[in-house]
Scaffold this motif. Structure first.
Motif, PDB file in Angstrom:
ATOM      1  N   LEU A  52       0.788  -1.231   0.062  1.00  0.00           N
ATOM      2  CA  LEU A  52      -0.052  -0.105   0.230  1.00  0.00           C
ATOM      3  C   LEU A  52       0.903   1.182  -0.128  1.00  0.00           C
ATOM      4  CD1 LEU A  52      -2.649  -1.255   2.605  1.00  0.00           C
ATOM      5  CD2 LEU A  52      -2.682  -1.560   0.106  1.00  0.00           C
ATOM      6  N   GLY A  53       2.121   1.255  -0.178  1.00  0.00           N
ATOM      7  CA  GLY A  53       3.173   2.285   0.039  1.00  0.00           C
ATOM      8  C   GLY A  53       3.177   2.965  -1.433  1.00  0.00           C
ATOM      9  N   ILE A  54       3.509   4.231  -1.473  1.00  0.00           N
ATOM     10  CA  ILE A  54       3.182   5.120  -2.579  1.00  0.00           C
ATOM     11  C   ILE A  54       4.857   5.179  -2.962  1.00  0.00           C
ATOM     12  CG2 ILE A  54       1.180   6.288  -2.300  1.00  0.00           C
ATOM     13  CD1 ILE A  54       2.952   8.758  -1.680  1.00  0.00           C
ATOM     14  N   ASP A  55       4.945   5.803  -4.186  1.00  0.00           N
ATOM     15  CA  ASP A  55       6.531   6.043  -4.504  1.00  0.00           C
ATOM     16  C   ASP A  55       7.211   7.123  -3.607  1.00  0.00           C
ATOM     17  OD1 ASP A  55       6.138   4.418  -6.775  1.00  0.00           O
ATOM     18  OD2 ASP A  55       6.247   6.049  -8.059  1.00  0.00           O
ATOM     19  N   PHE A  56       8.337   6.730  -3.128  1.00  0.00           N
ATOM     20  CA  PHE A  56       9.279   7.609  -2.247  1.00  0.00           C
ATOM     21  C   PHE A  56      10.128   8.379  -3.307  1.00  0.00           C
ATOM     22  CE2 PHE A  56       8.575   7.169   2.425  1.00  0.00           C
ATOM     23  CZ  PHE A  56       7.482   6.311   2.166  1.00  0.00           C
TER      24      PHE A  56
ATOM     25  N   GLY B 159      16.038  -1.733  -8.835  1.00  0.00           N
ATOM     26  CA  GLY B 159      16.002  -0.841  -7.617  1.00  0.00           C
ATOM     27  C   GLY B 159      14.774  -1.429  -6.673  1.00  0.00           C
ATOM     28  N   ILE B 160      15.241  -1.166  -5.536  1.00  0.00           N
ATOM     29  CA  ILE B 160      14.258  -1.681  -4.328  1.00  0.00           C
ATOM     30  C   ILE B 160      12.663  -1.706  -4.540  1.00  0.00           C
ATOM     31  CG2 ILE B 160      14.024   0.244  -2.753  1.00  0.00           C
ATOM     32  CD1 ILE B 160      14.617  -3.439  -1.726  1.00  0.00           C
ATOM     33  N   ASP B 161      12.402  -0.621  -5.255  1.00  0.00           N
ATOM     34  CA  ASP B 161      11.027  -0.161  -5.785  1.00  0.00           C
ATOM     35  C   ASP B 161      10.410  -1.521  -6.807  1.00  0.00           C
ATOM     36  OD1 ASP B 161      12.947   0.960  -7.262  1.00  0.00           O
ATOM     37  OD2 ASP B 161      11.265   1.747  -8.686  1.00  0.00           O
ATOM     38  N   PRO B 314       9.896  -3.342   2.107  1.00  0.00           N
ATOM     39  CA  PRO B 314      10.886  -2.250   1.933  1.00  0.00           C
ATOM     40  C   PRO B 314      10.068  -0.980   1.630  1.00  0.00           C
ATOM     41  CG  PRO B 314      10.836  -3.666  -0.015  1.00  0.00           C
ATOM     42  CD  PRO B 314      10.015  -4.353   1.092  1.00  0.00           C
ATOM     43  N   LEU B 315      10.654   0.127   1.954  1.00  0.00           N
ATOM     44  CA  LEU B 315       9.911   1.361   1.611  1.00  0.00           C
ATOM     45  C   LEU B 315      10.057   1.539   0.011  1.00  0.00           C
ATOM     46  CD1 LEU B 315      11.369   4.054   4.084  1.00  0.00           C
ATOM     47  CD2 LEU B 315       9.089   2.861   3.998  1.00  0.00           C
ATOM     48  N   ARG B 316       9.208   1.971  -0.782  1.00  0.00           N
ATOM     49  CA  ARG B 316       9.162   1.962  -2.108  1.00  0.00           C
ATOM     50  C   ARG B 316      10.121   3.378  -2.752  1.00  0.00           C
ATOM     51  NH1 ARG B 316       6.614  -0.022  -6.128  1.00  0.00           N
ATOM     52  NH2 ARG B 316       6.606   1.817  -7.283  1.00  0.00           N
ATOM     53  N   VAL B 317      11.500   3.357  -2.142  1.00  0.00           N
ATOM     54  CA  VAL B 317      12.076   4.464  -2.775  1.00  0.00           C
ATOM     55  C   VAL B 317      12.860   4.192  -4.068  1.00  0.00           C
ATOM     56  CG1 VAL B 317      14.093   5.840  -2.074  1.00  0.00           C
ATOM     57  CG2 VAL B 317      13.091   4.520  -0.311  1.00  0.00           C
ATOM     58  N   GLY B 319      14.536   3.801  -7.349  1.00  0.00           N
ATOM     59  CA  GLY B 319      15.775   3.786  -7.922  1.00  0.00           C
ATOM     60  C   GLY B 319      16.691   3.352  -6.637  1.00  0.00           C
ATOM     61  N   ALA B 320      16.431   3.102  -5.411  1.00  0.00           N
ATOM     62  CA  ALA B 320      17.213   2.973  -4.232  1.00  0.00           C
ATOM     63  C   ALA B 320      17.764   1.550  -4.478  1.00  0.00           C
ATOM     64  CB  ALA B 320      16.466   2.937  -2.954  1.00  0.00           C
ATOM     65  N   VAL B 321      19.085   1.360  -3.927  1.00  0.00           N
ATOM     66  CA  VAL B 321      19.857   0.109  -4.204  1.00  0.00           C
ATOM     67  C   VAL B 321      19.737  -0.715  -2.561  1.00  0.00           C
ATOM     68  CG1 VAL B 321      21.532   0.888  -5.864  1.00  0.00           C
ATOM     69  CG2 VAL B 321      22.224   1.135  -3.483  1.00  0.00           C
ATOM     70  N   GLY B 322      19.120  -0.060  -1.811  1.00  0.00           N
ATOM     71  CA  GLY B 322      18.587  -0.890  -0.367  1.00  0.00           C
ATOM     72  C   GLY B 322      17.585   0.042  -0.006  1.00  0.00           C
ATOM     73  N   SER B 323      16.852  -0.553   1.207  1.00  0.00           N
ATOM     74  CA  SER B 323      15.915   0.061   2.008  1.00  0.00           C
ATOM     75  C   SER B 323      15.926  -0.114   3.258  1.00  0.00           C
ATOM     76  CB  SER B 323      14.546  -0.346   1.528  1.00  0.00           C
ATOM     77  OG  SER B 323      13.380   0.096   2.336  1.00  0.00           O
ATOM     78  N   PRO B 324      15.784   0.726   4.328  1.00  0.00           N
ATOM     79  CA  PRO B 324      15.512   0.531   5.525  1.00  0.00           C
ATOM     80  C   PRO B 324      14.263  -0.199   5.768  1.00  0.00           C
ATOM     81  CG  PRO B 324      15.024   2.951   4.968  1.00  0.00           C
ATOM     82  CD  PRO B 324      15.541   2.253   4.019  1.00  0.00           C
ATOM     83  N   ILE B 325      13.989  -0.879   6.981  1.00  0.00           N
ATOM     84  CA  ILE B 325      13.272  -1.930   7.078  1.00  0.00           C
ATOM     85  C   ILE B 325      12.969  -1.952   8.739  1.00  0.00           C
ATOM     86  CG2 ILE B 325      12.728  -2.882   5.039  1.00  0.00           C
ATOM     87  CD1 ILE B 325      14.390  -5.390   6.061  1.00  0.00           C
ATOM     88  N   ASN B 326      11.664  -2.695   9.056  1.00  0.00           N
ATOM     89  CA  ASN B 326      11.327  -3.260  10.260  1.00  0.00           C
ATOM     90  C   ASN B 326      10.669  -4.421  10.152  1.00  0.00           C
ATOM     91  OD1 ASN B 326      10.945  -3.802  12.913  1.00  0.00           O
ATOM     92  ND2 ASN B 326      10.102  -1.829  13.437  1.00  0.00           N
ATOM     93  N   PRO B 327      11.489  -5.587  10.011  1.00  0.00           N
ATOM     94  CA  PRO B 327      10.676  -6.644   9.635  1.00  0.00           C
ATOM     95  C   PRO B 327       9.915  -7.303  10.702  1.00  0.00           C
ATOM     96  CG  PRO B 327      13.386  -6.950   9.240  1.00  0.00           C
ATOM     97  CD  PRO B 327      13.000  -5.626   9.955  1.00  0.00           C
TER      98      PRO B 327
END
Lengths: 331, 331, 331, 331
Positions: A52-56, B159-161, B314-317, B319-327
């Protein structure tokens, strides 16, 4: 419009301070019991996943206000550095990061490379949870914690890091206002969603809303924004008097696909964000904003199942008054 | 130490390029089928929730390297502004954000206030997923995408997105190496975890590892770091030859509680991060780092159940090559 | 419009590569000799000081382009923390910066406090120098340095840190095009300033332009922007063929009060920024942008003295391709 | 150690509140008259230029404290993007900055490219001015302005943007304590510089210190730091009782080559930074820190001329409590 006196009467009726003890910083997430978590997982039938996340990034919805910007994503090492960083880094005595990075790529035979990146963003720039410390009035946060405990160093009380023990996961229920109003894409501005209308939607969808549920309000704003690209696009949201409706049902949290869940036109004379105050500060009920409900709503309409397992873990940013998230609905 | 020739032979054996089509950017997440997602939810029995994210903030583990710093969290409005921002903001013509923010607080009768904040951080500063575009060699990312498609604007491919459509949720399996080695707190450095040892742990725990599983390797590093505060604390991790072990079992992703999952002493002569290269670039298998497995491992040891529903979005950043998360692990 | 062939002929005529040696990274700043610096100081007669920097903050001119934003200024400690940070900081074990900061304020009797802050900004967000590494073509920077020596770590060659040995200080000469054209506030768009017009202004003002001078072009854009607040406000600037004019006179640097010194409508077919290419890359001549010349121009018009000591030191940001500045004219 | 009572007596003796009117935000910069500016320019004899700024970047001196970090410089477009950004940008619908940037490079025949960058930094990370709003006690800033006028939005009063009208330029005088003490590289810690010692240095150097001067204290710390790389390296600085010495002479500002000008061991019991309080808050006298005086001191020792034109313009960051600078001494 209602008066502050009206507001205070409503606030007195929904306030949960002390309900879970004087030290509580979880608020209505307390309604999410282990049994509830377990039952929510039991709703998964087909293994369908809805992020449900949008683009960051640069195409995000920020722009109407100056105090929040879209996330800025920058690369600290990228594919263009593969050959030349290893040449210049070691010679660059005044650039110790350059030396360090190039040292990883060093060695005549070493073909291995990596990319790395950074982000700069308001924590509420895109899909997010408001922490209970996001708003306050009369010098008090939720549960009576002093508002000045939120310093330049962050929120000592009711930061987002205080709630991730709950997952956050529970049964999610989508209420599709777009479908209910037979709107084209989204709810046009100027028509707040009333508690009575919520009851109608619940009845029409044949779903229940009960203790510990996380309620998702589909208003179509994200779909509209993707069509028009207008970051200032107005909308309809929940009338502030929906707060008692959520309170009576012991809802754990509420989220929507727009800027602030609540309607910008309903409210209390001379103030702003009255539902935020009632939910976050008085009830201890978290709000989720900018959730993309388009695909989930379409699926619910298709199979008639408006309930699902919802998992929306906030990042443990110490003392943050909100967190970027990517909530997941699983059916 | 192994040679690059050895490495290439192993890489040829595990490479998944083309396995799911030339356009695939999901890699081994393809092993997570709807049936798998559904079965993972079926593992939830008690409604116990284990957030696996570490603190994002000044007490984080960054510090040993210069190219990554701990997250910097700053408040853009806080509890100390309640009274005076409304006084100074409107007069401050050269500070348009100040004017805007104070306008929200305006009005003689308006007691409503809010706090807001921002974060600046390397995307891999704390608990995170590596995107498939994080590493490469010989000018190719996973599935043969060109490495120079990762520009200053981010990763156009991998990308992570590109992966959040998978949730990411599946069955999680914890392999407790700390318990297996009867270590005090953590695996002391210098003793890489071999594929044979993974087999032993799997057998000892009476658990299976199969297609679509996400494997969590408990090495105790987080617990050790919290004890010593030493950000450069070394550790043992997976020998790079665990990559074929993961490949044979069709594991979807692997995560650990240390800096880079893989062991810093095993490896390929003249290179670094060989397991990263095999997993991310050749297999298309994502790595999770700095996951806090302490409480989950204790619970698994207590009830003997080493499998659970895992949700790690993951956050939909873009083009990001990684994402902060809280699994989140749910049992 | 001119063709690339035309451009290359002009470029060949102004190129200074090798003129000051193969290792030179100063370019036309070499024209500023000690005698020139000394003579510039000799122009100070009345002790009048004109800072030429614009505001760095939310009311800045960024907004027309997405890749540059206005500076974001955030407080890391402020006046609202005086009392409560000292209360919460010491208890906040997961916030080590909070503990550190509050420890400074500690002690029952200690009334001493401080404020601190941070900035996040594109280096060319406001008043600035372009470093010689800001632009390039055909894989070469100024003096033939390879363009790929500018990696994610910054500019190994021709970074802004390579020029501050020059001060940067010299004789400044203001050319007031607004006055010359008898324009109301600013030069309306669509009328590039030609070399011939520069000659006319020089003659009309009774001033000379010679070796080592820094030329300031008053177009009135800043004044216009302050009137309209329109960040996309167009303008007239130097025709790209002013580059040879600057070259012939051995000008050390040129600055203007608009976005890019050069005119957006003049140029070379199918390209952009041709004067940037000629100045920065071929001549090694730095450009200054967003300089506020309003007060200085008024003073020059009043006393007829269009020359002054100019001091415009860039920050020594290692490897930066530009620097924020606050240039000072002294008469 | 002195007591707070002692401190208050000294503070009462040096306080300049009201001296230049109730609205004054310039403090002792008022001592810099046009005649002083003009005379300072008259000190330029040889056209020798000494930039006094240190490196802004990863090799900077931050690291001993957590609340300030070294500047982080990132490239938003670099030399590695020349070829591929133009390929990927236009296709990247979710990356609007990528589309914008690649559009500049577009066109089959267009060889023109640019680099761009960003900085993230504490405003006092490297060579800097403290604004008068940097410190306070008993709820008052300089001239009695309320301390809570410094909100999350910055300093409404006494921000660094209030002083650039002064240039800041005046006569600079270097006092070389390293030479005076015949120290090897720097002043070893534990021996604060007393007012009497300042008198001795002034006499020995045959220089005067008078109204409107900017005094530079050479302690050798920068040279020491470059030798050892130890960011926590301690030092000797001005005893806090040098404040009255500066007050009597009507000094306009004082700067040194170390972290905080004043000595860390002298002071007032139970407090910190007493000289900061006296200078910034009571006298309205700005402090400059981390100035690199090594080359300037060597030149002064060589030619015996310890006076020069000094120009040190702060960036106009609206509401900032400090500014990065690159001060220039001209002899």
């Amino acid at each position: 419009m209602a008066s502050l006196t009206d507001f205070r009467r409503v606030a007195d009726g929904v306030r949960n301070w002390g309900r879970w003890g004087a030290a509580d910083e979880l608020g209505t997430l307390n309604f999410i019991t282990p049994a509830k978590v377990s039952a929510a997982a039991g709703l998964v039938r087909h293994g369908k996943v809805f992020p449900l996340g949008i683009d960051f990034g640069s195409n995000g919805p920020q722009g109407a206000f100056q105090f929040r910007q879209n996330p800025v994503h920058v690369m600290t090492v990228d594919g263009g550095d593969a050959r030349t960083l290893v040449e210049y880094g070691p010679k660059w005595l005044s650039n110790t990061v350059g030396q360090e990075l190039s040292s990883f790529f060093d060695g005549a035979q070493n073909p291995f490379r990596f990319n790395d990146d950074m982000i700069i963003m308001p924590l509420q720039a895109a899909t997010q949870w408001d922490a209970l410390s996001h708003v306050y009035y009369e010098d008090k946060l939720y549960n009576g914690f002093p508002a000045d405990s939120v310093t330049s160093l962050g929120a000592f009380h009711c930061g987002i890091d205080k709630v991730d023990s709950k997952g956050i996961t529970s049964r999610g229920v989508l209420l599709d206002l777009v479908r209910h109003r037979k709107a084209d894409t989204y709810l046009a501005p100027g028509a707040p969603i009333t508690p009575e209308e919520l009851d109608e939607v619940v009845a029409a969808q044949g779903v229940t809303v009960g203790s510990g549920d996380i309620v998702l309000i589909h208003t179509g704003w994200q779909a509209r924004y993707l069509e028009t690209g207008d970051r200032g696009e107005s909308y309809s949201g929940l009338d502030w008097l929906c707060a008692p409706w959520l309170h009576e049902r012991e809802v754990a949290a509420v989220a929507a696909d727009n800027l602030m869940v609540e309607d910008p036109t309903s409210g209390v004379d001379g103030t702003f964000l009255p539902m935020h105050m009632l939910c976050l500060r008085d009830m201890g009920l978290m709000l989720g904003e900018y959730w993309d409900l388009t695909a989930l709503a379409a699926d619910c309409a298709a199979d008639g199942a408006y309930e699902f397992q919802l998992v929306a873990p906030p990042l443990r940013v110490i003392g943050a008054v909100g967190s970027p998230i990517n909530p997941i609905a699983i059916k």
